[in-house]
Write an enzyme that holds these catalytic residues in place. Structure first.
Site, mmCIF file in Angstrom:
data_model
loop_
_atom_site.group_PDB
_atom_site.id
_atom_site.type_symbol
_atom_site.label_atom_id
_atom_site.label_comp_id
_atom_site.label_asym_id
_atom_site.label_seq_id
_atom_site.Cartn_x
_atom_site.Cartn_y
_atom_site.Cartn_z
ATOM 1 N N GLU A 24 -7.298 -9.424 10.888
ATOM 2 C CA GLU A 24 -7.640 -10.590 12.176
ATOM 3 C C GLU A 24 -8.635 -10.034 13.289
ATOM 4 O OE1 GLU A 24 -3.820 -12.069 12.436
ATOM 5 O OE2 GLU A 24 -3.798 -12.501 10.257
ATOM 6 N N GLY A 64 4.280 -13.924 8.689
ATOM 7 C CA GLY A 64 5.031 -15.163 8.951
ATOM 8 C C GLY A 64 6.584 -15.013 8.667
ATOM 9 N N SER A 79 1.609 -12.053 2.575
ATOM 10 C CA SER A 79 2.579 -13.035 2.171
ATOM 11 C C SER A 79 3.954 -12.341 1.450
ATOM 12 C CB SER A 79 2.011 -13.760 0.980
ATOM 13 O OG SER A 79 1.035 -14.672 1.735
ATOM 14 N N GLU A 129 -3.212 -4.290 3.653
ATOM 15 C CA GLU A 129 -3.157 -5.669 3.798
ATOM 16 C C GLU A 129 -4.303 -6.622 3.023
ATOM 17 O OE1 GLU A 129 -0.211 -6.880 6.972
ATOM 18 O OE2 GLU A 129 -2.057 -6.686 7.830
ATOM 19 N N HIS A 172 -5.980 -4.507 12.456
ATOM 20 C CA HIS A 172 -5.697 -5.746 11.564
ATOM 21 C C HIS A 172 -6.791 -6.455 11.279
ATOM 22 C CE1 HIS A 172 -3.623 -9.546 10.438
ATOM 23 N NE2 HIS A 172 -2.845 -8.617 10.173
ATOM 24 N N GLY A 200 -1.160 -14.691 4.934
ATOM 25 C CA GLY A 200 -0.883 -16.204 5.303
ATOM 26 C C GLY A 200 -1.438 -17.029 4.378
ATOM 27 N N ASN A 221 4.770 -8.264 12.546
ATOM 28 C CA ASN A 221 3.595 -8.692 13.172
ATOM 29 C C ASN A 221 3.782 -10.018 13.645
ATOM 30 O OD1 ASN A 221 1.434 -9.168 14.540
ATOM 31 N ND2 ASN A 221 -0.004 -8.613 12.574
ATOM 32 N N TRP A 222 4.256 -10.166 15.098
ATOM 33 C CA TRP A 222 4.604 -11.590 15.345
ATOM 34 C C TRP A 222 3.213 -12.336 15.577
ATOM 35 C CZ3 TRP A 222 8.897 -11.603 19.501
ATOM 36 C CH2 TRP A 222 9.954 -10.941 18.851
ATOM 37 N N LYS A 223 2.222 -11.695 15.656
ATOM 38 C CA LYS A 223 0.768 -12.222 15.872
ATOM 39 C C LYS A 223 0.666 -13.065 17.468
ATOM 40 C CE LYS A 223 -0.398 -11.852 10.964
ATOM 41 N NZ LYS A 223 -1.057 -12.543 9.944
HETATM 42 P P1 13P Z 1 1.761 -12.853 6.297
HETATM 43 O O1 13P Z 1 2.981 -11.906 5.957
HETATM 44 O O2 13P Z 1 2.050 -14.034 6.993
HETATM 45 O O3 13P Z 1 0.940 -12.805 5.302
HETATM 46 O O4 13P Z 1 0.949 -11.799 7.240
HETATM 47 C C1 13P Z 1 0.755 -10.537 6.845
HETATM 48 C C2 13P Z 1 0.029 -9.873 7.961
HETATM 49 O O5 13P Z 1 -1.083 -10.147 8.444
HETATM 50 C C3 13P Z 1 1.004 -8.777 8.763
HETATM 51 O O6 13P Z 1 0.121 -8.013 9.667
#
Ligand code: 13P
Length: 251
Positions: free
Chosen positions: A98, A235, A213, A167, A96, A173, A9-11
């Site tokens: 977020e 990440g 993470s 998640e 997600h 993160g 997931n590049w966000k």
């Molecule tokens: P991280 O791997 O950066 O913790 O993010 C996880 C995530 O939100 C994948 O959708």
């Protein structure tokens, strides 16, 4: 049998040129050394049409990170599931944390998004997970159960196209990963809910990914758990070497 999957997931990272470069690099390294699992990259909308033609579809699937809860029309700034599918993308991340937290996506909104994704032949990667206070109050099971309402009204046939991603928000993160035992415990619970809502066969065939993470150094022990079928990576999906390191956890 259910699939093992590593999805990135590049966000909101990588401009178009950087995104194309990362997709090309990933395609090269995974063509040279074939993965033992399905690999998906979920990119910002504007990257999709450029990224889909440069990756080998047999090795890397492409997905969006969101889609609209409406089919089409006067919704300035929104991108529909049909538009996403027209780029050649095959997947879409929905729910997600977020999106739930910053853009107020509710169970009802996500129910609509899931339906539209499936109607346009996109496989949802549907995310669920509790925040830290909920975990500390031992409420994680009831939280994920409530979130699953967005997909549990689907027919068994439609649900079979859904990939679930657990998640825990406190692990995203933060560098704080759920222990393999914590992941296994709640993944097993999620699978039991699928069995209860559908049946044992549907539950056995559902891929449930862990996200939060996840890194090359911890992926192997997480993915070794019987109910953890891969990862949704933030990440560490932004560097080909790190993402490949996680994919190699299945070797
Ligand atoms: P991280 O791997 O950066 O913790 O993010 C996880 C995530 O939100 C994948 O959708």
């Amino acid at each position: 049998m259910r699939k093992n999957i590593v999805a990135g997931n590049w966000k909101m990272n990588k401009n178009l040129q950087e995104g194309i470069a990362l997709a090309k690099e990933l395609n090269e390294v995974l063509t040279a050394d074939k993965p033992n699992c399905d690999v998906i990259i979920c990119t910002p909308f504007i990257h999709l049409a450029s990224v889909t033609p440069i990756v080998d579809k047999n090795i890397i699937g492409v997905g969006a990170e969101n889609c609209a809860d409406k089919a089409a029309g006067a919704y300035t700034g929104e991108v529909s599931a049909e538009m996403v599918a027209s780029t050649g993308a095959q997947y879409v991340i929905l729910g997600h944390s977020e999106r739930r937290a910053y853009y107020h996506e509710t169970v009802d909104i996500l129910t609509e998004k899931v339906k539209l994704a499936l109607a346009n032949n996109l496989q949802p990667i549907f995310c669920i997970g509790e925040v830290l206070e909920e975990r500390e109050a031992n409420k994680q099971n009831e939280v994920v159960k409530a979130q699953l309402a967005s997909v549990f009204s689907l027919s068994a046939e439609d649900f079979s196209k859904v990939i679930l991603a657990y998640e825990p928000v406190w692990a995203i993160g933060t560098g704080k990963t759920a222990t393999p035992e914590q992941a296994e415990e709640i993944h097993a619970y999620i699978r039991s809910l699928v069995a209860e809502n559908y049946n044992a066969e549907v539950a056995e065939n559902t891929s449930i990914l862990y996200g939060g993470s996840c890194k090359p150094t911890n992926a192997k022990e997480l993915f070794a758990k019987p109910n953890v079928d891969g990862g949704l990576i933030g990440g560490a999906a932004l560097k080909a070497a790190d993402f490949k390191g996680i994919i190699d956890a299945f070797k």
